[in-house]
Design an enzyme around this catalytic site. Structure first.
Site, PDB file in Angstrom:
ATOM      1  N   GLU A   1       0.794  -1.222   0.000  1.00  0.00           N
ATOM      2  CA  GLU A   1       0.000   0.000   0.000  1.00  0.00           C
ATOM      3  C   GLU A   1       0.834   1.283   0.000  1.00  0.00           C
ATOM      4  O   GLU A   1       0.860   2.037   0.982  1.00  0.00           O
ATOM      5  CB  GLU A   1      -0.958   0.007   1.193  1.00  0.00           C
ATOM      6  CG  GLU A   1      -1.956  -1.130   1.171  1.00  0.00           C
ATOM      7  CD  GLU A   1      -2.963  -1.084   2.307  1.00  0.00           C
ATOM      8  OE1 GLU A   1      -3.922  -1.863   2.281  1.00  0.00           O
ATOM      9  OE2 GLU A   1      -2.786  -0.249   3.232  1.00  0.00           O
TER      10      GLU A   1
ATOM     11  N   GLU B   1      -5.401  -8.671   1.196  1.00  0.00           N
ATOM     12  CA  GLU B   1      -6.030  -8.301   2.475  1.00  0.00           C
ATOM     13  C   GLU B   1      -7.514  -8.071   2.245  1.00  0.00           C
ATOM     14  O   GLU B   1      -7.906  -7.394   1.293  1.00  0.00           O
ATOM     15  CB  GLU B   1      -5.435  -7.009   3.065  1.00  0.00           C
ATOM     16  CG  GLU B   1      -4.040  -7.134   3.615  1.00  0.00           C
ATOM     17  CD  GLU B   1      -3.545  -5.832   4.240  1.00  0.00           C
ATOM     18  OE1 GLU B   1      -4.389  -5.011   4.673  1.00  0.00           O
ATOM     19  OE2 GLU B   1      -2.315  -5.634   4.276  1.00  0.00           O
TER      20      GLU B   1
END
Length: 457
Positions: A170, A357
Site C-alpha cells: 500500500e 487483504e
C-alpha cells in the site's frame, strides 16, 4: 455458529487457488529491542498520534511466540501465510546485516514449509528505519536505493523458499497518509504537503522497480510483485461537480499507483497539479517503475464517496448509518467486483491478482471464553461471493488472504480495533479462536475433502 460456504462448482475450490491469512511485522512482532528503531516507534512517542496512546513495543509478541503461532496457522487449514519483514530487523543502524534477525525469518519460513504452508513475503509494510527517515525518508531519493539493497539481503537469505515477494504494501498509505496528510508515520513534514505526498509516492514506486532485478536474481523461482489498496470512488450526488470529484479521487488514490506500474506514466491528473506540487522525476525512472511484475496484490475493505470542492478538487464524505464496522467503514462487497472488473477492462496487461487483504473490525467481546463474531463471518461470505463473481466476469484471481490472522496493533488506532479471526488478550498474550476462525477451519476442511473426492484415480 454461522458457516462460510462455497458453491461446489466454484473456481475457489480448485487446488491451485490459494487461501491464506495475513499479518505485518510491526503490528504483531514486538521485540523492539531486537531491531533498529522505525518511524512508527518514533510516531508512537509523539503526543496525540495514537488513539489509545499505545505503541508496538510488545504487540502480539510474535517473535517470542512464533512457534505457537505457526501451529495456530496450521490448525486453520490454510494454504499460505502472508507476512512482512521488518526492515530494521534485517539491516542495523550502521547498515550492516543483522544475521540474528534474518535467522528469525529463516526459521519461521522453514517451520511453515514443514507444515505444508507457503510463505508470501512483503518487504515493506510501512516500518521505515528511523535512521533513514532522519536523512529525509521517502522524500530522499537515496532511500529507494537503500530499499533495493535491503531487498537483496532478504532474497539472498530466503531465496526460493518463499512463494512470492511483494516489494511494497500500500504505497498510498505510506505516501498519502504518512507524508501528505500526516496522520500516519512519519507525520506532518515541512514544505508543501501535496508535493511531499507525490514525491514520496514516486520514490516508493522507484524503490519497487529497483528491487525487482535483485529479487529475481536471488529467488528466480518465486513470484514477484507489489500490493496496492483499492477503493471504488463514488460521487456523493448526480451533480457534475461530484462526478468529476469521484474521477479525480480515483486517479489520485487508485490509478496514481497502478498506472506507473503498467503503463510507465502517471495519470493525466498530474497536469492539474501546480508545478510546485509535482514530483521530481529523473529520466529513466518510469521505465524502472514499469518493470514487469508476476502478480498484483489487491487490498480491499470498502468504497469511498466524494464531492467536489470550490477550488475544483475533491473531498471525501464519511459513511453513515447502520452496519458500519468499528473503523466506521461501510460493508460494500460489490465494490470489490466493481473495481476489479474495471481495472481488468482498463489494463490489458493487468497481471494475475491475489486478494492480499480483506477483513473487518468488530467489538469481539469475550463471553464465557468464546468470541462470537457473526458480522465478520457475514463479511467474509459476502466478499468471497464478490471474488467468485469477479472471476466469473474474467478477472484472473489466484488467491485470497484474510486480514488478519490475529488482533494486533492497528497503527494510529492502537489496540482499539480488532481485525483478527484470532482474539489476542494483550495482557496475557492468550490466543483464542473466534467463531470466524472456526468457520474458516470448517470451510477449508470441507474444501480439502471435496478436492480429494474430485481428484482422478
Amino acid at each position: 455458529m454461522k458457516k462460510i460456504t462455497i458453491n461446489d462448482r466454484s473456481p475457489l475450490l480448485t487446488s491451485d487457488f490459494v487461501f491464506g491469512v495475513a499479518t505485518s511485522s510491526f503490528q504483531i512482532e514486538g521485540d523492539s529491542d531486537g531491531r533498529a528503531t522505525c518511524i512508527w516507534d518514533t510516531f508512537c512517542r509523539q503526543t496525540g498520534t495514537i488513539k489509545d496512546n499505545s505503541n508496538g513495543d510488545h504487540a502480539c509478541e510474535h517473535v517470542k511466540y512464533w512457534q505457537q503461532d505457526v501451529e495456530l496457522i496450521a490448525s486453520l487449514g490454510v494454504d499460505a501465510y502472508r507476512l512482512s519483514i521488518a526492515w530494521g530487523r534485517v539491516i542495523n543502524e550502521d547498515e550492516s546485516i543483522n544475521q540474528q534477525g534474518l535467522q528469525f525469518y529463516r526459521k519461521l519460513v522453514q517451520a511453515l514449509a514443514s507444515r505444508g504452508i507457503k510463505t508470501h513475503v512483503t518487504l515493506y509494510h510501512w516500518d521505515l528505519p528511523q535512521y533513514l527517515e532522519d536523512r529525509g525518508g521517502w522524500l530522499n531519493r537515496e532511500t529507494a536505493y537503500r530499499f533495493a539493497e535491503y531487498a537483496e539481503a532478504v532474497a539472498q537469505a530466503l531465496g526460493n523458499s518463499v512463494a512470492s515477494y511483494a516489494t511494497i504494501n500500500e504505497p498510498f498509505c505510506s505516501a498519502y497518509l504518512g507524508y501528505e496528510a500526516g496522520i500516519h508515520a512519519p507525520g506532518p513534514q515541512p514544505g508543501n504537503r501535496r508535493k511531499n505526498g507525490r514525491q514520496a509516492a514516486h520514490h516508493i514506486l522507484l524503490a519497487h522497480g529497483l528491487a525487482l532485478p535483485k529479487l529475481r536474481q536471488h529467488a528466480p523461482q518465486a513470484q514477484h510483485g507489489i500490493v496496492l489498496n483499492f477503493s471504488p470512488c463514488h460521487a456523493a450526488s448526480a451533480a457534475e461537480q461530484d462526478k468529476r470529484a469521484a474521477k479525480q479521487a480515483h486517479a489520485y488514490h487508485n490509478l496514481w499507483y497502478l498506472q506507473p506500474l503498467l503503463q510507465g506514466s502517471y495519470p493525466d491528473l498530474l497536469q492539474q497539479l501546480q508545478p510546485e506540487e509535482r514530483p521530481e522525476i529523473i529520466d529513466g525512472d518510469m521505465a524502472v517503475i514499469a518493470r514487469p511484475i508476476d502478480f498484483l496484490g489487491v487490498n480491499y475493505y470498502t468504497r469511498t464517496t466524494f464531492k467536489g470542492t470550490e477550488n475544483g478538487w475533491f473531498k471525501d464524505i464519511p459513511p453513515s448509518g447502520d452496519g458500519l464496522t468499528t473503523m466506521g467503514w461501510e460493508v460494500y462487497p460489490q465494490g470489490l467486483t466493481e473495481i476489479l472488473t474495471e481495472l481488468t477492462k482498463t489494463y490489458a496487461n493487468l497481471p494475475p491478482i491475489y486478494i492480499t487483504e480483506n477483513g473487518a473490525a468488530y467489538p469481539d467481546p469475550v463471553i464465557d471464553g468464546n468470541i462470537h463474531d457473526p458480522q465478520r463471518i457475514d463479511y467474509f461470505q459476502q466478499h468471497l461471493t464478490a471474488v467468485e463473481q469477479s472471476m466469473q466476469q474474467g478477472v484472473d484471481i489466484r488467491g485470497y488472504f484474510i486480514w488478519s490472522l490475529m488482533d494486533n496493533f492497528e497503527w494510529a488506532e492502537g489496540y482499539t480495533q480488532r481485525f483478527g479471526i484470532v482474539h489476542v488478550d494483550f495482557k496475557t498474550q492468550q490466543r483464542r479462536l473466534k467463531d470466524s476462525a472456526k468457520a474458516w477451519q470448517q470451510l477449508l476442511l470441507e474444501r480439502k475433502h471435496k478436492m480429494i473426492a474430485t481428484e482422478p484415480c
